[in-house]
Design an enzyme around this catalytic site. Structure first.
Site, short mmCIF file in Angstrom:
data_model
loop_
_atom_site.label_atom_id
_atom_site.label_comp_id
_atom_site.label_asym_id
_atom_site.label_seq_id
_atom_site.Cartn_x
_atom_site.Cartn_y
_atom_site.Cartn_z
N ASN A 274 0.84 -1.19 0.00
CA ASN A 274 0.00 0.00 0.00
C ASN A 274 0.87 1.24 0.00
OD1 ASN A 274 -1.37 -2.27 1.70
ND2 ASN A 274 -3.01 -1.07 0.84
N THR A 275 0.31 2.33 -0.50
CA THR A 275 1.12 3.52 -0.72
C THR A 275 0.24 4.75 -0.75
OG1 THR A 275 2.79 2.33 -2.01
CG2 THR A 275 2.62 4.67 -2.40
N THR A 276 0.77 5.86 -0.25
CA THR A 276 0.16 7.17 -0.43
C THR A 276 1.17 8.04 -1.15
OG1 THR A 276 -1.16 6.91 1.59
CG2 THR A 276 -0.90 9.14 0.71
#
Length: 458
Positions: A274-276
């Site tokens: 997951n990544t922002t």
């Protein structure tokens, strides 16, 4: 020797003659993207603002769904970057870390598609050259920087990715002063809250603020392992576990770790990636050290709006851009600017949350005829690794996934009974909404709507 050379020449000539015919007859790969059509500047809710220097274009492949967001500047601008988390995917960030006091950045590209999506950043660079914005001379080489999110795995049943064609189409469709909030562009298939099993749909968010001549904007694609947190500490989006107490907050979940991740939970197995990925833009002049510290301050502040943040499973990256259009306003020091932009970024995080699909409930419906049920039966191919077999047994429909992966709650090792809704739709009860539609002949649509997955009957 002459005879050997003549034979080799003949063989090479024959091979060259055969090559075009072989290529022409080669079958198209089953998951080829060659015929996909870019959908441009669509989806979500439009955020509008006045800033001619900044143009934004979004593109998506609805079949994924997945997409790309391109930020293009009116001239080369000064950039900085702050990288957090355990799994970043970036292009040209190392150059920004040299902190040269020279405007170099033409564009920032945010994309889905994991590592495959990185070609979108370089594709925008070549589009800048091909369209005449940069010449290719040593003092006019286009520079685009970019980052990706992981939008594969259990959330969709194919591996379509944003490619060069999509990125260049989005670049050429860029317009000033419009950003799409929600499930659009790079955030088209984003998801949040897997840390607590939420599996909530997410997207991209933007926010803008102007104080006098000072303009600031924050943009983010929220594909975080943690949950998006409202300013009052409540959860912005989550498919709550039925066992959770009513009114549970993010603080409740965090304070009760690790138990809050265990009891009654039914999380999807496998790795979590997951990544922002985020961008802040300010129109005041700044030197590299100021801009770098601004990136760090704002990126740190995002831990308020996403909890937990920057974990081993996240690849968080934030770009900071100074367009250098105005001098620093009197009386505004850098920490204050950082605090101001941090507040705008929290707005952007919250604006990334789209309306969540409703959980279907059983309803009384008229029995479906055997003739109709027969038209629903068949093998529906979603990709080279997922097919769903639908069967009619005693007036009831069952589904079973075949291939390498299951199809959401439809397993590969057992049949799943489909519960009827109405007008050719069925659902599978559970924590996560799962609707199947047979409304279009020859197609099975799972989760009809903006996150639809379409299988063709074989």
């Amino acid at each position: 020797m002459l005879k050997v050379a003549t034979c080799l020449s003949a063989l090479l000539a024959g091979a060259m003659l055969l090559t075009p015919a072989f290529a022409a007859d080669a079958p198209v790969p089953p998951d080829s993207q060659a015929n996909l059509k870019p959908v441009l500047n669509a989806g979500g809710k439009a955020l509008t603002f006045d800033w001619p220097m900044l143009s934004i274009g979004t593109g998506e492949y609805s079949e994924g769904p997945t997409g790309v967001t391109v930020f293009r500047f009116g001239r080369k601008v000064l950039g900085a970057v702050d990288v957090r988390g355990g799994g970043p995917g970036t292009v040209n960030t190392e150059y920004l870390n040299l902190h040269y006091n020279v405007p170099e950045v033409n564009a920032v590209v945010l994309s889905g598609g994991s590592w495959y999506g990185l070609e979108t950043a370089t594709a925008v660079g070549t589009a800048l050259k091909d369209d005449g914005f940069n010449t290719g001379n040593w003092d006019s080489v286009a520079m685009s920087v970019g980052s990706i999110i992981y939008d594969y795995g259990p959330r969709r049943l194919n591996e379509i990715y944003p490619d060069k064609k999509l990125a260049q189409a989005a670049f050429r469709a860029a317009v000033p002063g419009i950003f799409r909030n929600g499930s659009a562009g790079a955030g088209r298939m984003a998801e949040t809250g897997d840390f607590f099993g939420c599996q909530a749909h997410s997207g991209q968010g933007g926010a803008f603020r102007q104080i006098g001549d000072l303009k600031i904007a924050a943009f983010t694609v929220v594909n975080a392992y943690g949950v998006v947190t409202n300013r009052d500490g409540t959860i912005a989006a989550c498919n709550n576990d039925p066992s959770w107490p009513k009114g549970v907050t993010v603080t409740d979940l965090m304070h009760n770790l690790p138990e809050s991740r265990k009891a009654g939970w039914d999380t999807i197995s496998g790795p979590k990636r997951n990544t922002t990925i985020s961008l802040i833009v300010v129109n005041q002049k700044m030197d590299p050290a100021e801009l770098q510290r601004l990136a760090v301050q704002v990126h740190t502040s995002m831990a308020r709006g996403i909890q937990p943040f920057a974990s081993m499973g996240d690849g968080d990256v934030l770009y900071a851009i100074s367009t250098g259009e105005i001098d620093a306003p009197d009386g505004l020091i850098n920490p204050e600017l950082g605090a101001l932009i941090s507040d705008v970024m929290w707005d952007a995080i919250l604006n990334s949350v789209p309306e969540q699909p409703a959980q279907p409930a059983p309803v009384a419906v008229a029995p479906v005829s055997e003739k109709t049920l027969k038209t629903y039966s068949g093998d529906y191919r979603f990709s080279s690794f997922v097919t769903v077999k639908v069967t009619n047994e005693g007036g009831k429909l069952y589904a079973q996934a075949t291939g390498q992966r299951k199809a959401f709650a439809i397993a590969t090792d057992a049949k799943t009974e489909l519960q009827p809704l109405d007008n050719g739709e069925y659902f599978v009860p559970g924590r996560y909404p799962l609707v199947l539609s047979f409304k279009t002949p020859g197609e099975l649509v799972i989760n009809p709507g903006q996150w639809r997955q379409t299988g063709k009957r074989q």
